[in-house]
Design an enzyme around this catalytic site. Sequence first.
Site, PDB file in Angstrom:
ATOM      1  N   HIS A 486      58.168  72.288 -72.655  1.00  0.00           N
ATOM      2  CA  HIS A 486      56.679  71.809 -73.401  1.00  0.00           C
ATOM      3  C   HIS A 486      56.048  71.305 -72.858  1.00  0.00           C
ATOM      4  O   HIS A 486      54.447  71.254 -72.667  1.00  0.00           O
ATOM      5  CB  HIS A 486      57.732  70.136 -74.006  1.00  0.00           C
ATOM      6  CG  HIS A 486      56.457  69.707 -75.645  1.00  0.00           C
ATOM      7  ND1 HIS A 486      55.716  70.601 -75.937  1.00  0.00           N
ATOM      8  CD2 HIS A 486      57.344  68.791 -75.868  1.00  0.00           C
ATOM      9  CE1 HIS A 486      54.962  69.943 -76.435  1.00  0.00           C
ATOM     10  NE2 HIS A 486      55.299  68.812 -77.017  1.00  0.00           N
ATOM     11  N   ASP A 490      53.708  74.158 -76.245  1.00  0.00           N
ATOM     12  CA  ASP A 490      53.538  73.420 -77.374  1.00  0.00           C
ATOM     13  C   ASP A 490      54.411  73.586 -79.180  1.00  0.00           C
ATOM     14  O   ASP A 490      55.034  74.321 -78.951  1.00  0.00           O
ATOM     15  CB  ASP A 490      52.344  73.343 -78.186  1.00  0.00           C
ATOM     16  CG  ASP A 490      51.172  74.699 -78.149  1.00  0.00           C
ATOM     17  OD1 ASP A 490      52.390  74.981 -79.073  1.00  0.00           O
ATOM     18  OD2 ASP A 490      50.203  74.148 -78.574  1.00  0.00           O
TER      19      ASP A 490
END
Length: 515
Positions: A486, A490
């Site tokens: 992450h 995204d």
Amino acid sequence: MTSEVRVPTLGESVTEATVATWFKKPGDTVAVDEMLCELETDKVTVEVPSPVAGTLSEIVAAEGETVGVDALLANISEGDSGSAKAPKGKEAAKDPKAESGAARTATKGDGGVASVDVMVPTLGESVTEATVSTWFKKVGDAVAQDEMLCELETDKVSVEVPSPAAGTLTEIIAEEGSTVDASAKLAVISSGEGAAASAKAETPAPVPAAAQSSDGKDVEDAPSAKKAMAEAGLSRDAVTGSGRDGRVMKEDVVKAIAAGSSAPAPAPAAAAAPRAASAADDASREERVKMSRLKQTMARRLKEAQNTAAILTTFNEVDMTEVMGIRNAYKEQFEKKHGVRMGFMSFFTKACCHALKEIPEVNAEIDGTDIIYKNYVHMGVAAGTPTGLVVPVIRNVDTMSFAEIEKGINVMGKKARDGKLSMADMTGGTFTISNGGVYGSLMTAPILNPPQSGILGMAKIQDRAMVVGGEIVVRPMMYISLSYDHRIIDGKGAVTFLVRVKEMLEDPRRLLMDL
């Protein structure tokens, strides 16, 4: 004349390193560019080569010390001034005229017996040491040329060591469990007339297996023996080992089966009154086995991935009707023309390549404060082997056809099962596919393979009731997942990537039209 060995440039913004390993010791002869030691920084491992040929006269920075850029690591005496200190074995190992197969021969002249040194074979690029896992022969055994003597384990692969000559194994220098460097001597073989007599004279009387293992030393049975015992339903206690330290070999299992020596539980113990279990009872029913170097490395890297990356997983499901239909319709023609079976992995690999082009951050990696985008796809394909999980890499799959991908997977799969993968086969991957479905997994969330930022998880195909066009129908469905970092990817990018893979598998015509 003395030359200094100093810390090389470590990279932008890196000012210090730790001395991880010395591969030479004072008195050893070194060649120009031969690796002396290894340094570790926060980001990379740096190898330090010898700047000159000579003898390592002094180590200034010991293992574990932290050193700055251009710090003095060691001194080397050039020329022949210190060569007398170097072990003769190492000099011979570096002799370019040494026989192939990592063997050295020296004729003794006593009865025509020649002594042949068994050396560590080439371990692969950047691999400097290995652990002796199993000896298949013991001192005094007759060996044929190319017969397997022992097995070595590195961080990634197992290496078999064949006998360089026919004769008698007269000495084992590196015992099981010991760590050896790339130029170490493992054993000595006597060949020629009188070799057997020499071995008998030098070999001590064998010690009974029970006495050998009574010191509490952990004994690892031969893998083939473990498999044979499992298949026959034999307990370890029912087989008497004839190998070193009481190790059970495959032939021991065969003898036990033939003799019907499966030992039942003693009647008195079965009839004894119940009593509270003690710690000693538990210990007697436990088995302690040393982790292989492969498993140790895998455990360390997986934990590092969890500690470093911000790993999240997103899921979706794929209707495999169209892919299965194409495969069933063309699999015979495909195999006849290309000499390889059509599997599902080529479809998933193609779908991932298309999705990676649309979402390039999934095919990227983080390097410090930079993001490196890869304009190519080197696909890692996770594979389970008897010795642990490995991830061979198929390079430039984005330029390959279905047939080329299937052939590449077959080649790497065979090398993995045979333990023949090299370091080059398992490095450089940009994205990985892990197929837990072959073991029956319904849903999976694999851990990243660093420094990659994404890994696709495949599960098993299972018929489920689905609503299609307002009607309930049975369809072959598969859950798929994307575990991703992450920090660089995204949620929108991760979900979009997985949706694209789903769309292309449910309508494979998209793969042909690049949609």
